[in-house]
Design a protein around this motif. Structure first.
Motif, PDB file in Angstrom:
ATOM      1  N   VAL A  54     -64.921 -92.153  13.182  1.00  0.00           N
ATOM      2  CA  VAL A  54     -66.185 -91.485  13.477  1.00  0.00           C
ATOM      3  C   VAL A  54     -66.374 -91.345  14.983  1.00  0.00           C
ATOM      4  CG1 VAL A  54     -68.697 -91.684  13.320  1.00  0.00           C
ATOM      5  CG2 VAL A  54     -67.288 -92.156  11.314  1.00  0.00           C
ATOM      6  N   HIS A  55     -66.076 -92.401  15.727  1.00  0.00           N
ATOM      7  CA  HIS A  55     -66.177 -92.318  17.187  1.00  0.00           C
ATOM      8  C   HIS A  55     -65.244 -91.234  17.731  1.00  0.00           C
ATOM      9  CE1 HIS A  55     -68.253 -96.250  18.624  1.00  0.00           C
ATOM     10  NE2 HIS A  55     -68.753 -95.865  17.468  1.00  0.00           N
ATOM     11  N   ARG A 110     -67.920 -96.102  25.304  1.00  0.00           N
ATOM     12  CA  ARG A 110     -67.323 -95.390  26.440  1.00  0.00           C
ATOM     13  C   ARG A 110     -67.678 -96.061  27.764  1.00  0.00           C
ATOM     14  NH1 ARG A 110     -65.095 -90.408  25.126  1.00  0.00           N
ATOM     15  NH2 ARG A 110     -63.999 -90.775  27.082  1.00  0.00           N
ATOM     16  N   LEU A 111     -68.799 -96.772  27.811  1.00  0.00           N
ATOM     17  CA  LEU A 111     -69.214 -97.469  29.032  1.00  0.00           C
ATOM     18  C   LEU A 111     -68.543 -98.832  29.185  1.00  0.00           C
ATOM     19  CD1 LEU A 111     -73.025 -96.621  28.974  1.00  0.00           C
ATOM     20  CD2 LEU A 111     -71.341 -95.754  30.607  1.00  0.00           C
ATOM     21  N   SER A 133     -71.413 -90.388  37.716  1.00  0.00           N
ATOM     22  CA  SER A 133     -70.705 -89.166  37.347  1.00  0.00           C
ATOM     23  C   SER A 133     -71.472 -88.446  36.238  1.00  0.00           C
ATOM     24  CB  SER A 133     -69.296 -89.507  36.856  1.00  0.00           C
ATOM     25  OG  SER A 133     -69.362 -90.196  35.612  1.00  0.00           O
ATOM     26  N   PRO A 134     -71.273 -87.151  36.071  1.00  0.00           N
ATOM     27  CA  PRO A 134     -71.972 -86.444  34.984  1.00  0.00           C
ATOM     28  C   PRO A 134     -71.760 -87.095  33.617  1.00  0.00           C
ATOM     29  CG  PRO A 134     -70.993 -84.859  36.483  1.00  0.00           C
ATOM     30  CD  PRO A 134     -70.508 -86.218  36.920  1.00  0.00           C
ATOM     31  N   SER A 135     -70.516 -87.497  33.329  1.00  0.00           N
ATOM     32  CA  SER A 135     -70.263 -88.130  32.030  1.00  0.00           C
ATOM     33  C   SER A 135     -70.926 -89.500  31.965  1.00  0.00           C
ATOM     34  CB  SER A 135     -68.765 -88.255  31.769  1.00  0.00           C
ATOM     35  OG  SER A 135     -68.137 -89.041  32.767  1.00  0.00           O
ATOM     36  N   GLY A 136     -70.905 -90.238  33.068  1.00  0.00           N
ATOM     37  CA  GLY A 136     -71.550 -91.545  33.087  1.00  0.00           C
ATOM     38  C   GLY A 136     -73.035 -91.452  32.829  1.00  0.00           C
ATOM     39  N   VAL A 192     -75.104 -93.025  29.655  1.00  0.00           N
ATOM     40  CA  VAL A 192     -76.253 -93.920  29.833  1.00  0.00           C
ATOM     41  C   VAL A 192     -77.462 -93.371  29.086  1.00  0.00           C
ATOM     42  CG1 VAL A 192     -77.909 -94.830  31.501  1.00  0.00           C
ATOM     43  CG2 VAL A 192     -75.459 -94.912  32.010  1.00  0.00           C
ATOM     44  N   ARG A 193     -77.711 -92.072  29.219  1.00  0.00           N
ATOM     45  CA  ARG A 193     -78.855 -91.477  28.514  1.00  0.00           C
ATOM     46  C   ARG A 193     -78.713 -91.635  27.004  1.00  0.00           C
ATOM     47  NH1 ARG A 193     -78.493 -87.476  32.655  1.00  0.00           N
ATOM     48  NH2 ARG A 193     -77.152 -86.197  31.331  1.00  0.00           N
TER      49      ARG A 193
END
Length: 198
Positions: free
Chosen positions: A20-21, A70-71, A100-103, A107-108
């Motif tokens: 799923v991930h 991912r973090l 970074s944009p992905s970071g 986080v959001r």
């Protein structure tokens, strides 16, 4: 009540989580986050939508769980030979990854689908574990080192605030300055945690 597992599962449960991930990551890359739906993820992962709803609750909680994974740091902090260099390098890397944009997106998502604070706690634990490695190395070398909470309060907290709310002008020099300030601060007694007395 959260539907997320508290720890990494094993066996079939682990295989379901990984598929799923992986489906979420692939679909995000192909179509963008806003296009995702639970049935779409389920079809790609080879599971039923009810499996996702039963395990994660809804799409927001699934995206939050994926973001937290991912973090997760992939390696311990680099050893540069002394505490000042180690902490400065770690602070710079933390800033680079989180700003970074992905970071920022991770986080959001991690916070958006986190009604009980579990995922925020996992992210905080990742940072604390990395800081503990840096400080433990320093102690092993005979260097005086602050405690983990002091570094979280003095480096991680202001970086995250600036990343989320005041990103303009945020750069590596700021991260290095925070690390230096923590090391220059006089040693204090044990820090209190929680909201007592506040």
């Amino acid at each position: 009540m959260s539907h997320r597992p508290m720890a990494r599962p094993g066996g079939r449960s682990a295989r379901v989580q990984e598929s799923v991930h992986a489906a979420v990551r692939e679909l995000q890359a192909e179509q963008g986050r806003d296009a995702l739906t639970v049935p779409m993820v389920a079809a790609r992962a080879g599971v039923t939508p009810s499996t996702i709803y039963r395990r994660w609750g809804d799409l927001k909680e699934l995206l939050s769980d994926v973001a937290v994974e991912r973090l997760r740091p992939e390696a311990p902090p680099e050893d540069h030979g002394d505490l000042a260099a180690d902490l400065a390098a770690w602070a710079e890397q933390f800033l680079d990854e989180m700003a970074s944009p992905s970071g920022r997106a991770y986080v959001r998502d991690a916070l958006l689908g986190d009604p009980d604070g579990t995922n925020a706690g996992r992210c905080s634990a990742y940072a604390a574990e990395q800081v503990a490695v840096v400080l433990s190395r320093a102690t092993d070398r005979g260097e005086a080192a602050p405690d983990v909470e002091s570094v979280l309060d003095g480096v991680v907290a202001p970086l995250m605030y600036r990343i989320l709310f005041r990103p303009d002008g945020l750069d590596r020099a700021y991260a290095r300055g925070l690390a230096a300030d923590v090391l220059a601060a006089p040693a204090a007694g044990p820090r209190r945690t929680g909201n007592a007395g506040r």
